[in-house]
Design an enzyme around this catalytic site. Structure first.
Site, short mmCIF file in Angstrom:
data_model
loop_
_atom_site.label_atom_id
_atom_site.label_comp_id
_atom_site.label_asym_id
_atom_site.label_seq_id
_atom_site.Cartn_x
_atom_site.Cartn_y
_atom_site.Cartn_z
N GLU A 153 0.85 -1.31 0.16
CA GLU A 153 -0.12 0.06 0.06
C GLU A 153 0.92 0.94 -0.28
O GLU A 153 0.42 2.23 -0.78
CB GLU A 153 -1.24 -0.05 1.05
N GLU A 186 -3.17 -10.45 3.95
CA GLU A 186 -4.48 -10.17 5.07
C GLU A 186 -4.80 -11.25 5.21
O GLU A 186 -5.14 -11.83 6.67
CB GLU A 186 -4.96 -8.86 4.80
C1 1HE Z 1 7.45 -8.64 12.23
C2 1HE Z 1 6.06 -7.68 11.41
C3 1HE Z 1 4.68 -6.99 10.91
C4 1HE Z 1 8.16 -9.30 10.13
N1 1HE Z 1 4.75 -6.47 11.77
N2 1HE Z 1 6.45 -7.32 13.51
N3 1HE Z 1 1.84 -8.49 6.33
C5 1HE Z 1 2.66 -9.62 6.85
O1 1HE Z 1 1.91 -11.04 7.04
C6 1HE Z 1 4.17 -10.00 6.44
C7 1HE Z 1 4.51 -10.96 7.13
N4 1HE Z 1 6.35 -11.29 7.77
C8 1HE Z 1 6.74 -11.62 7.33
O2 1HE Z 1 5.97 -12.68 6.51
C9 1HE Z 1 8.40 -12.06 7.11
O3 1HE Z 1 9.02 -11.35 8.83
C10 1HE Z 1 8.95 -11.42 6.37
C11 1HE Z 1 8.67 -11.83 4.85
C12 1HE Z 1 7.94 -10.16 6.09
C13 1HE Z 1 10.88 -11.36 6.54
O4 1HE Z 1 11.10 -12.63 6.44
P1 1HE Z 1 12.02 -12.77 7.51
O5 1HE Z 1 12.24 -13.95 7.92
O6 1HE Z 1 13.37 -12.04 7.14
O7 1HE Z 1 12.57 -12.20 9.13
P2 1HE Z 1 11.75 -11.93 10.13
O8 1HE Z 1 12.25 -13.73 11.01
O9 1HE Z 1 10.48 -13.18 10.26
O10 1HE Z 1 10.90 -11.71 10.84
C14 1HE Z 1 12.15 -10.50 11.71
C15 1HE Z 1 11.69 -9.55 12.96
O11 1HE Z 1 10.69 -9.08 11.75
C16 1HE Z 1 10.69 -10.54 14.28
O12 1HE Z 1 10.70 -10.17 15.09
P3 1HE Z 1 11.62 -10.63 16.23
O13 1HE Z 1 11.61 -10.06 17.67
O14 1HE Z 1 11.40 -12.46 16.42
O15 1HE Z 1 12.96 -10.13 15.65
C17 1HE Z 1 9.54 -11.03 13.36
O16 1HE Z 1 8.10 -10.77 14.28
C18 1HE Z 1 9.41 -9.26 12.85
N5 1HE Z 1 8.18 -8.60 11.83
N6 1HE Z 1 7.50 -8.84 9.52
C19 1HE Z 1 5.69 -6.75 12.79
N7 1HE Z 1 4.40 -7.14 10.58
C20 1HE Z 1 -3.27 -1.31 7.62
S1 1HE Z 1 -4.14 -2.64 7.55
C21 1HE Z 1 -2.92 -3.20 6.08
C22 1HE Z 1 -2.46 -4.98 6.86
C23 1HE Z 1 -1.38 -5.57 6.75
O17 1HE Z 1 -0.40 -4.92 5.64
S2 1HE Z 1 -1.11 -6.92 7.11
C24 1HE Z 1 0.39 -7.32 7.11
C25 1HE Z 1 0.76 -7.96 6.45
#
Ligand code: 1HE
Length: 258
Positions: free
Chosen positions: A113, A133
């Protein structure tokens, strides 16, 4: 303003604003959205183009899912959150200054977005797109139903959301999510060189291009043609046009050539 989630700098007449929460993949919490709105509402006076970039291997993981989980927001609270995203991304799209996004890795959910509010999108082979989502039981809220649907058609957006399919950079190029595909690791450098070229255009032309075309898209054809003539009347008669056209008349201007 001291930003906690953004890093900002000037390179000549190009402002570079970089998402700076790589440890959580540049997920967008309320502070990040506020800071994006603040920056794009008051860009540096000397900025003629803006590059939107991000630190780390991923451009942006979208909504901060941890914050959303912890806050247990009510419908009214989340409506306000969405309106904040809409305000911030409107400032990007309609602020009158061309914005070039440099995209690497995940450009997902709210990250897409955000990217779709920019005017030019540059990726490399690592770039990928998704609207996941559905798997969290949530919906888009940062403008995708308007901006992403316009870029790729509503039908494609529906399918992406239903299936959670991940699009590669090549697929993103094919359907219009990316304007350019750089060599590996080269998205930021290419975005910067495009931004410098864009910054050399007359500011009023750029203003009309980035604000006028999307606004006119919202109008009826009759209103759109009228608005176009008003914009053109303003732009075509500005003082800068004479000095630029003199170069053409005196055969000093670069030719438009393939
Ligand atoms: C996060 C987030 C997040 C990572 N919010 N903390 N978005 C999603 O569904 C994306 C969800 N995230 C992922 O699928 C993956 O994290 C990634 C592909 C983006 C990256 O993977 P990777 O292997 O490089 O990293 P990771 O180990 O998954 O994440 C690293 C850290 O970032 C980890 O935190 P830590 O404390 O364990 O180190 C994760 O929890 C954190 N992290 N993504 C919070 N999204 C207005 S409405 C909008 C609607 C949406 O956007 S829905 C969300 C869609």
């Amino acid at each position: 303003m001291h930003y906690q989630t953004l890093e900002t700098r000037m390179e000549g007449s190009v402002a570079v604003v970089t998402l700076d929460r790589a440890d959580c993949r540049n997920a967008l919490d309320e502070r990040a959205i506020d800071e994006i709105e603040h920056f794009f509402s008051r860009p540096p006076a000397e900025a003629r183009a803006i590059v939107l970039a991000a630190k780390g291997p991923h451009f942006c993981a979208g909504l901060d899912l941890k914050e959303h989980y912890v806050k247990e927001r009510t419908p009214a609270e989340f409506m306000r959150v969405c309106q904040g995203w809409h305000r911030a991304f409107d400032r990007i799209q309609h602020g009158g200054i061309p914005v070039v996004a440099a995209l690497q890795g995940a450009v997902v959910g709210g990250g897409l977005e955000l990217a779709s509010a920019a005017h030019v999108r540059v990726g490399d082979k690592s770039t990928y797109f998704a609207l996941p989502e559905g798997q969290w039981g949530i919906f888009t809220g940062g403008g995708a139903t308007v901006r992403v649907a316009r870029l790729i058609t509503p039908n494609r957006m529906i399918e992406l959301m239903l299936t959670g399919r991940v699009l590669t950079a090549d697929e993103g190029m094919q359907i219009g999510l990316l304007n350019y595909l750089s060599e590996p690791g080269g998205a930021l450098a290419l975005a910067m060189s495009l931004a410098h070229k864009i910054a050399a255009n007359a500011p009023l032309s750029n203003y009309s291009i980035v604000s006028g075309i999307n606004k006119i898209w919202d109008m009826s054809a009759t209103d759109g043609l009228y608005a176009e003539s008003l914009l053109a009347a303003l732009v075509q008669t500005s003082p800068e046009v004479q000095s630029r056209l003199r170069e053409f008349v005196e055969k000093r201007a670069a030719k438009v050539a393939a």
